[in-house]
Scaffold this active site. Structure first.
Site, PDB file in Angstrom:
ATOM      1  N   ASP A  55       0.835  -1.195   0.000  1.00  0.00           N
ATOM      2  CA  ASP A  55       0.000   0.000   0.000  1.00  0.00           C
ATOM      3  C   ASP A  55       0.877   1.255   0.000  1.00  0.00           C
ATOM      4  OD1 ASP A  55       0.880  -0.472   2.597  1.00  0.00           O
ATOM      5  OD2 ASP A  55      -1.112  -0.697   3.453  1.00  0.00           O
ATOM      6  N   ASP A  58       7.364   3.980   2.934  1.00  0.00           N
ATOM      7  CA  ASP A  58       7.781   5.210   3.601  1.00  0.00           C
ATOM      8  C   ASP A  58       9.308   5.217   3.663  1.00  0.00           C
ATOM      9  OD1 ASP A  58       8.159   7.359   5.244  1.00  0.00           O
ATOM     10  OD2 ASP A  58       6.920   6.669   6.886  1.00  0.00           O
ATOM     11  N   LYS A  86       6.638   7.561  -0.372  1.00  0.00           N
ATOM     12  CA  LYS A  86       7.083   8.823   0.242  1.00  0.00           C
ATOM     13  C   LYS A  86       8.551   9.060  -0.099  1.00  0.00           C
ATOM     14  CE  LYS A  86       4.074   8.482   4.231  1.00  0.00           C
ATOM     15  NZ  LYS A  86       4.072   8.577   5.686  1.00  0.00           N
TER      16      LYS A  86
HETATM   17  P1  5GP Z   1       8.453   1.835   6.085  1.00  0.00           P
HETATM   18  O1  5GP Z   1       9.143   0.654   6.676  1.00  0.00           O
HETATM   19  O2  5GP Z   1       8.555   1.924   4.573  1.00  0.00           O
HETATM   20  O3  5GP Z   1       8.870   3.126   6.750  1.00  0.00           O
HETATM   21  O4  5GP Z   1       6.916   1.725   6.482  1.00  0.00           O
HETATM   22  C1  5GP Z   1       6.099   0.828   5.825  1.00  0.00           C
HETATM   23  C2  5GP Z   1       4.817   0.568   6.564  1.00  0.00           C
HETATM   24  O5  5GP Z   1       4.514   1.610   7.495  1.00  0.00           O
HETATM   25  C3  5GP Z   1       3.671   0.561   5.563  1.00  0.00           C
HETATM   26  O6  5GP Z   1       3.470  -0.721   5.007  1.00  0.00           O
HETATM   27  C4  5GP Z   1       2.523   1.039   6.411  1.00  0.00           C
HETATM   28  O7  5GP Z   1       1.968  -0.068   7.097  1.00  0.00           O
HETATM   29  C5  5GP Z   1       3.170   1.979   7.413  1.00  0.00           C
HETATM   30  N1  5GP Z   1       3.089   3.365   6.942  1.00  0.00           N
HETATM   31  C6  5GP Z   1       4.080   4.142   6.450  1.00  0.00           C
HETATM   32  N2  5GP Z   1       3.630   5.367   6.135  1.00  0.00           N
HETATM   33  C7  5GP Z   1       2.303   5.371   6.435  1.00  0.00           C
HETATM   34  C8  5GP Z   1       1.267   6.363   6.317  1.00  0.00           C
HETATM   35  O8  5GP Z   1       1.430   7.508   5.875  1.00  0.00           O
HETATM   36  N3  5GP Z   1       0.026   5.963   6.722  1.00  0.00           N
HETATM   37  C9  5GP Z   1      -0.241   4.710   7.217  1.00  0.00           C
HETATM   38  N4  5GP Z   1      -1.488   4.459   7.586  1.00  0.00           N
HETATM   39  N5  5GP Z   1       0.711   3.759   7.337  1.00  0.00           N
HETATM   40  C10 5GP Z   1       1.963   4.081   6.939  1.00  0.00           C
END
Ligand code: 5GP
Length: 130
Positions: A55, A58, A86
């Site tokens: 989905d 980040d 992002k």
């Molecule tokens: P990462 O490891 O890439 O920083 O984070 C990935 C996970 O964090 C995503 O699969 C999601 O579950 C959560 N996440 C990151 N950014 C967002 C956001 O803006 N909104 C929500 N609801 N979940 C996020």
């Protein structure tokens, strides 16, 4: 869940759908990169062409961990499709093949995305204001 449901209906190739659930430890709005597999795939992926559908990416920490884990299972190929991305992922060498929309550094909810398990049912994506 909502994204894969919509995406799957647009795919014209014969494919299997399988699901993984991972949870990252850390505060509620940022990821620590330490990932726990809550539910693993039901079927092996050795010699299969695998498209990971996410989905949102980040920092890319969660996906980085997941990719290493999946690559060790010997798929024929491994690609990533994410609805939202992002800027944080830019520094990471993740092979994201398909990106739906680039986001600024905001926290979004809706269309399957939650904050403390709420807002997943919103039919649109919204910025969560502090
Ligand atoms: P990462 O490891 O890439 O920083 O984070 C990935 C996970 O964090 C995503 O699969 C999601 O579950 C959560 N996440 C990151 N950014 C967002 C956001 O803006 N909104 C929500 N609801 N979940 C996020």
């Amino acid at each position: 869940m909502l994204f894969i449901a919509d995406l799957a209906r647009e795919l014209t190739v014969t494919c299997e759908l399988d699901f993984m659930a991972v949870s990252s430890y850390g505060s509620s709005t940022s990821s620590s990169g330490v990932v726990r597999i809550v539910k693993d795939l039901d079927a092996p992926i050795a010699d299969k062409h695998v498209l990971v559908v996410e989905d949102i990416v980040d920092s890319g920490l969660t996906l980085g961990y997941l990719l290493k884990n999946l690559a060790a299972r010997g798929p024929a190929s491994l690609e990533i499709c994410t609805l939202l991305a992002k800027p944080g992922r830019a520094g990471r060498d993740l092979p994201v093949r398909y990106v739906g929309f680039e986001l600024p550094d905001v926290f979004v909810v809706g269309y399957g995305l939650d904050h403390a398990q709420k807002y997943r049912n919103l039919p649109h994506i919204a910025v969560l204001e502090a």
